[in-house]
Design a protein around this motif. Structure first.
Motif, PDB file in Angstrom:
ATOM      1  N   LEU A  56      78.994  16.549  85.684  1.00 51.22           N
ATOM      2  CA  LEU A  56      80.386  16.876  85.382  1.00 51.22           C
ATOM      3  C   LEU A  56      80.671  16.701  83.899  1.00 51.22           C
ATOM      4  O   LEU A  56      81.337  17.543  83.286  1.00 51.22           O
ATOM      5  CB  LEU A  56      81.332  15.993  86.202  1.00 51.22           C
ATOM      6  CG  LEU A  56      82.814  16.128  85.838  1.00 51.22           C
ATOM      7  CD1 LEU A  56      83.327  17.521  86.173  1.00 51.22           C
ATOM      8  CD2 LEU A  56      83.650  15.065  86.541  1.00 51.22           C
ATOM      9  N   GLU A  57      80.170  15.613  83.317  1.00 55.33           N
ATOM     10  CA  GLU A  57      80.418  15.382  81.890  1.00 55.33           C
ATOM     11  C   GLU A  57      79.840  16.516  81.047  1.00 55.33           C
ATOM     12  O   GLU A  57      80.456  16.952  80.066  1.00 55.33           O
ATOM     13  CB  GLU A  57      79.822  14.048  81.454  1.00 55.33           C
ATOM     14  CG  GLU A  57      80.166  13.683  80.018  1.00 55.33           C
ATOM     15  CD  GLU A  57      79.791  12.259  79.683  1.00 55.33           C
ATOM     16  OE1 GLU A  57      78.681  12.052  79.156  1.00 55.33           O
ATOM     17  OE2 GLU A  57      80.604  11.353  79.967  1.00 55.33           O
ATOM     18  N   LYS A  58      78.672  17.000  81.431  1.00 51.89           N
ATOM     19  CA  LYS A  58      78.080  18.128  80.711  1.00 51.89           C
ATOM     20  C   LYS A  58      78.946  19.377  80.858  1.00 51.89           C
ATOM     21  O   LYS A  58      79.127  20.141  79.900  1.00 51.89           O
ATOM     22  CB  LYS A  58      76.670  18.393  81.230  1.00 51.89           C
ATOM     23  CG  LYS A  58      75.686  17.267  80.926  1.00 51.89           C
ATOM     24  CD  LYS A  58      74.313  17.560  81.505  1.00 51.89           C
ATOM     25  CE  LYS A  58      73.347  16.410  81.214  1.00 51.89           C
ATOM     26  NZ  LYS A  58      72.004  16.650  81.801  1.00 51.89           N
ATOM     27  N   ALA A  59      79.488  19.577  82.054  1.00 51.85           N
ATOM     28  CA  ALA A  59      80.354  20.735  82.281  1.00 51.85           C
ATOM     29  C   ALA A  59      81.641  20.618  81.478  1.00 51.85           C
ATOM     30  O   ALA A  59      82.110  21.599  80.879  1.00 51.85           O
ATOM     31  CB  ALA A  59      80.669  20.864  83.773  1.00 51.85           C
ATOM     32  N   VAL A  60      82.223  19.416  81.456  1.00 57.21           N
ATOM     33  CA  VAL A  60      83.448  19.196  80.686  1.00 57.21           C
ATOM     34  C   VAL A  60      83.188  19.422  79.202  1.00 57.21           C
ATOM     35  O   VAL A  60      83.998  20.042  78.497  1.00 57.21           O
ATOM     36  CB  VAL A  60      83.992  17.771  80.931  1.00 57.21           C
ATOM     37  CG1 VAL A  60      85.128  17.449  79.961  1.00 57.21           C
ATOM     38  CG2 VAL A  60      84.471  17.628  82.370  1.00 57.21           C
ATOM     39  N   THR A  61      82.050  18.943  78.720  1.00 51.12           N
ATOM     40  CA  THR A  61      81.690  19.143  77.314  1.00 51.12           C
ATOM     41  C   THR A  61      81.559  20.627  76.997  1.00 51.12           C
ATOM     42  O   THR A  61      82.039  21.105  75.959  1.00 51.12           O
ATOM     43  CB  THR A  61      80.370  18.418  76.993  1.00 51.12           C
ATOM     44  OG1 THR A  61      80.537  17.016  77.206  1.00 51.12           O
ATOM     45  CG2 THR A  61      79.959  18.662  75.548  1.00 51.12           C
ATOM     46  N   ALA A  62      80.921  21.370  77.891  1.00 57.88           N
ATOM     47  CA  ALA A  62      80.755  22.809  77.675  1.00 57.88           C
ATOM     48  C   ALA A  62      82.104  23.520  77.643  1.00 57.88           C
ATOM     49  O   ALA A  62      82.338  24.401  76.799  1.00 57.88           O
ATOM     50  CB  ALA A  62      79.873  23.395  78.774  1.00 57.88           C
ATOM     51  N   VAL A  63      82.992  23.133  78.546  1.00 59.64           N
ATOM     52  CA  VAL A  63      84.317  23.761  78.595  1.00 59.64           C
ATOM     53  C   VAL A  63      85.111  23.450  77.332  1.00 59.64           C
ATOM     54  O   VAL A  63      85.696  24.349  76.712  1.00 59.64           O
ATOM     55  CB  VAL A  63      85.094  23.289  79.846  1.00 59.64           C
ATOM     56  CG1 VAL A  63      86.557  23.717  79.762  1.00 59.64           C
ATOM     57  CG2 VAL A  63      84.461  23.852  81.111  1.00 59.64           C
ATOM     58  N   THR A  64      85.133  22.188  76.929  1.00 63.49           N
ATOM     59  CA  THR A  64      85.930  21.810  75.755  1.00 63.49           C
ATOM     60  C   THR A  64      85.363  22.419  74.475  1.00 63.49           C
ATOM     61  O   THR A  64      86.120  22.824  73.586  1.00 63.49           O
ATOM     62  CB  THR A  64      86.008  20.280  75.618  1.00 63.49           C
ATOM     63  OG1 THR A  64      84.687  19.719  75.604  1.00 63.49           O
ATOM     64  CG2 THR A  64      86.781  19.676  76.781  1.00 63.49           C
ATOM     65  N   ARG A  65      84.044  22.510  74.381  1.00 60.59           N
ATOM     66  CA  ARG A  65      83.447  23.144  73.201  1.00 60.59           C
ATOM     67  C   ARG A  65      83.753  24.634  73.165  1.00 60.59           C
ATOM     68  O   ARG A  65      83.937  25.213  72.082  1.00 60.59           O
ATOM     69  CB  ARG A  65      81.941  22.904  73.189  1.00 60.59           C
ATOM     70  CG  ARG A  65      81.556  21.484  72.790  1.00 60.59           C
ATOM     71  CD  ARG A  65      80.050  21.299  72.731  1.00 60.59           C
ATOM     72  NE  ARG A  65      79.696  19.964  72.256  1.00 60.59           N
ATOM     73  CZ  ARG A  65      78.453  19.508  72.165  1.00 60.59           C
ATOM     74  NH1 ARG A  65      77.431  20.291  72.519  1.00 60.59           N
ATOM     75  NH2 ARG A  65      78.219  18.288  71.722  1.00 60.59           N
TER      76      ARG A  65
END
Length: 220
Positions: A56-65
């Motif tokens: 999830l953290e990787k997904a959140v990072t991808a979305v925010t970037r």
């Protein structure tokens, strides 16, 4: 003389009759009130999903970037830790008020004989069926849910903008609502819609609980 069973049956019939007079046609439907406990039961699950270094953290990072990349017109995807909540909120606002709002208006146009009455658009909601109704309803669910998210997101930004778990939980809500719940609602995938709604709701409850206990030394 009436037996105790007759008296109990009479009271039950009277109670059911009063419910019917008050608009209740299926008293068994009240059993769904117990479904509310599922949201609380899912809170620990969202904690596990939102742990550091998770998928999830990787997904959140991808979305925010991605949001940072778009907001900078492609010049950078770098985002400071304190800007992640703002990026998630920007995505959520865009879908809730712009994209799904436009889709809801289009649904009214497509689902109403003679087209959408722009002077009284909400008066035509009762005429919608099928896909147009789902598009309209999905939009209104996002509107209903955004208030709870907005409150805890603002509190998190003020109290702990760099807390990775809080950001992940807020990201879980946004990802569930934007990328799972909304398309599942529109395409009529009931199970996916329900699971996404439960996780999204539990995640903001989790954020609220964590913020309420912040500073007490209690770790959830």
């Amino acid at each position: 003389m009436p037996s105790n069973e007759d008296k109990i049956r009479e009271k039950k019939d009277t109670f059911i009759q009063k419910l019917k007079e008050d608009g209740v046609v299926n008293p068994q439907g009240f059993a769904l009130v117990g479904f509310g406990a599922l949201f609380l039961a899912a809170v620990p699950l969202t904690t596990w999903i939102a742990q550091p270094a998770s998928l999830l953290e990787k997904a959140v990072t991808a979305v925010t970037r991605s949001i940072a990349f778009l907001s900078s017109a492609g010049s950078t995807s770098t985002l400071p830790p304190t800007g992640r909540i703002a990026a998630l909120s920007t995505l959520y606002i865009t879908l809730t008020y712009a994209l799904s709002g436009a889709a809801s208006a289009a649904a009214s146009e497509a689902g109403t004989e003679g087209g959408r009455d722009n002077a009284h658009p909400r008066a035509q909601v009762g005429e919608l069926r099928g896909l147009p109704l789902r598009m309209h309803s999905a939009h209104y669910n996002l509107l209903e849910m955004f208030g709870g998210y907005g409150l805890v997101a603002a509190l998190a930004q003020a109290m702990a903008p760099g807390d990775g778990v809080l950001v992940n939980l807020l990201g879980l809500h946004v990802i569930c609502k934007c990328f799972v719940y909304y398309p599942a609602y529109v395409m009529n995938f009931g199970v996916a819609r329900t699971v996404a709604h439960v996780l999204a709701t539990a995640s903001v409850i989790n954020v609220g609980l964590r913020l309420a206990r912040r500073g007490t030394g209690i770790v959830l």
